[in-house]
Scaffold this motif. Structure first.
Motif, PDB file in Angstrom:
ATOM      1  N   ASP A  48     -10.325  17.444  42.815  1.00 12.23           N
ATOM      2  CA  ASP A  48     -10.324  16.024  43.153  1.00 12.23           C
ATOM      3  C   ASP A  48     -10.529  15.775  44.638  1.00 12.23           C
ATOM      4  N   ILE A  97     -17.959  11.092  38.299  1.00  8.93           N
ATOM      5  CA  ILE A  97     -18.683  11.452  37.074  1.00  8.93           C
ATOM      6  C   ILE A  97     -20.176  11.525  37.342  1.00  8.93           C
ATOM      7  N   THR A 104     -11.582   9.714  37.845  1.00  7.93           N
ATOM      8  CA  THR A 104     -11.377  10.530  36.651  1.00  7.93           C
ATOM      9  C   THR A 104     -10.952  11.909  37.120  1.00  7.93           C
ATOM     10  N   LYS A 105      -9.703  12.303  36.807  1.00 10.23           N
ATOM     11  CA  LYS A 105      -9.142  13.530  37.351  1.00 10.23           C
ATOM     12  C   LYS A 105      -9.878  14.766  36.827  1.00 10.23           C
ATOM     13  N   ALA A 122     -15.193  15.108  30.038  1.00  8.13           N
ATOM     14  CA  ALA A 122     -16.193  14.038  29.943  1.00  8.13           C
ATOM     15  C   ALA A 122     -17.605  14.589  30.106  1.00  8.13           C
ATOM     16  N   GLN A 180     -10.371   9.749  24.447  1.00  9.93           N
ATOM     17  CA  GLN A 180     -11.810   9.862  24.656  1.00  9.93           C
ATOM     18  C   GLN A 180     -12.541   9.658  23.335  1.00  9.93           C
ATOM     19  N   VAL A 200      -9.945  16.023  33.069  1.00 13.01           N
ATOM     20  CA  VAL A 200     -10.534  14.999  32.211  1.00 13.01           C
ATOM     21  C   VAL A 200     -12.022  14.844  32.522  1.00 13.01           C
ATOM     22  N   ARG A 201     -12.377  15.001  33.799  1.00 10.52           N
ATOM     23  CA  ARG A 201     -13.781  14.924  34.190  1.00 10.52           C
ATOM     24  C   ARG A 201     -14.585  16.048  33.541  1.00 10.52           C
ATOM     25  N   ASP A 252     -23.038   5.304  34.511  1.00 12.18           N
ATOM     26  CA  ASP A 252     -21.613   5.506  34.759  1.00 12.18           C
ATOM     27  C   ASP A 252     -20.999   4.138  35.013  1.00 12.18           C
ATOM     28  N   GLY A 276     -15.778   4.544  32.175  1.00  8.68           N
ATOM     29  CA  GLY A 276     -14.512   4.965  32.748  1.00  8.68           C
ATOM     30  C   GLY A 276     -13.600   3.819  33.105  1.00  8.68           C
ATOM     31  N   ILE A 332      -4.961  10.236  27.916  1.00  2.00           N
ATOM     32  CA  ILE A 332      -6.319   9.698  27.895  1.00  2.00           C
ATOM     33  C   ILE A 332      -6.859   9.820  26.471  1.00  2.00           C
ATOM     34  N   HIS A 390     -13.549   6.385  27.898  1.00  2.00           N
ATOM     35  CA  HIS A 390     -12.159   6.765  28.086  1.00  2.00           C
ATOM     36  C   HIS A 390     -11.266   5.524  28.090  1.00  2.00           C
TER      37      HIS A 390
END
Length: 398
Positions: free
Chosen positions: A223, A263, A233-234, A241, A393, A237-238, A255, A324, A391, A347
């Motif tokens: 990050d 992202i 988006t941490k 994705a 998805q 989780v990224r 995006d 997002g 989260i 998300h």
């Protein structure tokens, strides 16, 4: 389509006529007009055709060239006109059959030959008018690259950039006027760079060394690579994705709710042919996303300020979409109208947005995934798990 090409795009080296093939010499002998930069024209003193200097900026010369359509024209370019060269710009304005090309050795080939490097194993970049940060994804100890630069001042800027990024120990091979009488090759380190007499045209071979941070190749970069205000988006989780978005060469990503741009940036880092547009309603976040993209070498990320779904109107159709932030039923309805085959990943964090995705999955199918993450944190003298918000998805191919 023309029966006989009126234009010959001819690659010319620093050695001038001596390096030309018989075919290139014949094209010059038959030419009515020879058009090129002053430096190239000065290398061909014996040419009797009409000489036309290519103006600056380069784009201003294209109408001048096209105005001579129907005459026998030779356009001069450096080395291989179709490798970071002028050829692709010009041929975009031509029909197939209007031109023929006679390339010469590129400066990358000449540089690799001087250094003894296998050209297929190194990165080659044209940085005449591009930011030096395009090197950022390539910076790792042991990596090699050859870059072309505008002039000596740009070489000094390159050395400063590498040193500032923690790679001051990198070796720079400064290669001037390769193939010509002015050819010179010098070796320096970025942190000790002090050359003040570098001549154009110049290329630099880089052997990366140092203790700077390495960006890495896998999705889910740390990050702290991204400046943000918490709207990001941490990392884990990224990674999920990007896996669900499944980038393919040439694809365009939307995006939506770009935030820090993480992202879109990671999407673009996957392959140089990828494209991405981020939509962000907050001007400060939009500006931050642009800066993040520039710093990480993917300045081709386009950021459009505005709120979805309205901001999506008139935009080029995407191959994949990530939502997002700003999820709503109106946005989903707009996305449902995208062409069949579009990949959609959304998300949700709030109960309300979770409910929207549950309904969407029931109606459209796809995969619904709930992700719960916890990190070890200090808890008194010991440690405990601190959970992040779950989260949800949803991923589907429309």
């Amino acid at each position: 389509m023309a029966d006989t090409p009126w234009l010959t795009i001819l690659g010319l080296g620093e050695d001038g006529p001596k390096g030309l093939t018989d075919a290139s010499r014949a094209a010059l002998d038959a030419a009515e007009v020879v058009m090129g930069p002053p430096r190239h024209l000065s290398l061909l003193q014996d040419v009797t055709a009409e000489r036309v200097e290519w103006p600056v900026p380069f784009a201003d010369g294209v109408p001048l060239l096209l105005a001579r359509r129907g005459r026998r024209v030779v356009m001069l370019a450096s080395g291989d006109p179709f490798w970071f060269g002028a050829g692709t710009v010009v041929t975009q304005a031509l029909a197939q059959g209007e031109w023929t090309a006679l390339p010469g050795p590129s400066c990358f080939s000449l540089a690799a030959a001087r250094l003894g490097w296998g050209l297929e194993q190194i990165a080659c970049l044209g940085l005449h008018a591009a930011p030096l940060a395009r090197l950022r994804p390539l910076l790792a100890p042991g990596a090699r690259a050859i870059v072309t630069l505008r002039d000596g001042a740009a070489v000094a800027s390159l050395a400063s950039y590498l040193d500032g990024a923690g790679f001051g120990a990198s070796v720079l091979h400064v290669l001037e006027a390769l193939g010509g009488t002015r050819e010179r090759v010098r070796r320096v380190t970025a942190q000790r760079y002090a050359l003040d007499d570098v001549q154009h045209p110049v290329a630099v071979g880089i052997e990366v060394a140092g203790e700077g941070a390495v960006l890495g190749l896998a999705s889910g970069r740390a990050d702290d690579w991204f400046a943000h205000d918490g709207q990001i988006t941490k990392r884990p989780v990224r990674a999920l994705a990007l896996s669900a978005l499944a980038p393919r060469p040439g694809d365009l990503l939307w995006d939506i709710g770009a935030g820090s741009g993480s992202i879109g940036i990671e999407w673009l880092l996957s392959h140089p042919s990828l494209r991405a547009t981020g939509f962000e309603g907050n001007p400060e976040r939009a500006a931050r996303a642009r800066k993040n993209a520039q710093a990480l070498g993917v300045d081709r990320l386009q950021i459009v300020e505005g709120h979805a779904p309205e901001v999506l109107e008139g935009q080029p159709r995407p191959d994949a979409v990530f939502v997002g932030g700003g999820l709503s039923q109106a946005l989903l309805e707009r996305l449902y109208a995208l062409p069949s085959g579009t990949r959609l990943v959304a998300h949700a964090v709030t109960l309300e947005s979770e409910a929207l995705l549950a309904q969407a999955q029931a109606a459209k199918g796809g995969s619904l995934l709930r992700v719960e993450l916890a990190e070890a944190q200090p808890l008194g003298r010991k440690r405990g798990w601190k959970s992040a918000y779950p989260i949800v998805q949803w991923s589907v191919t429309l």
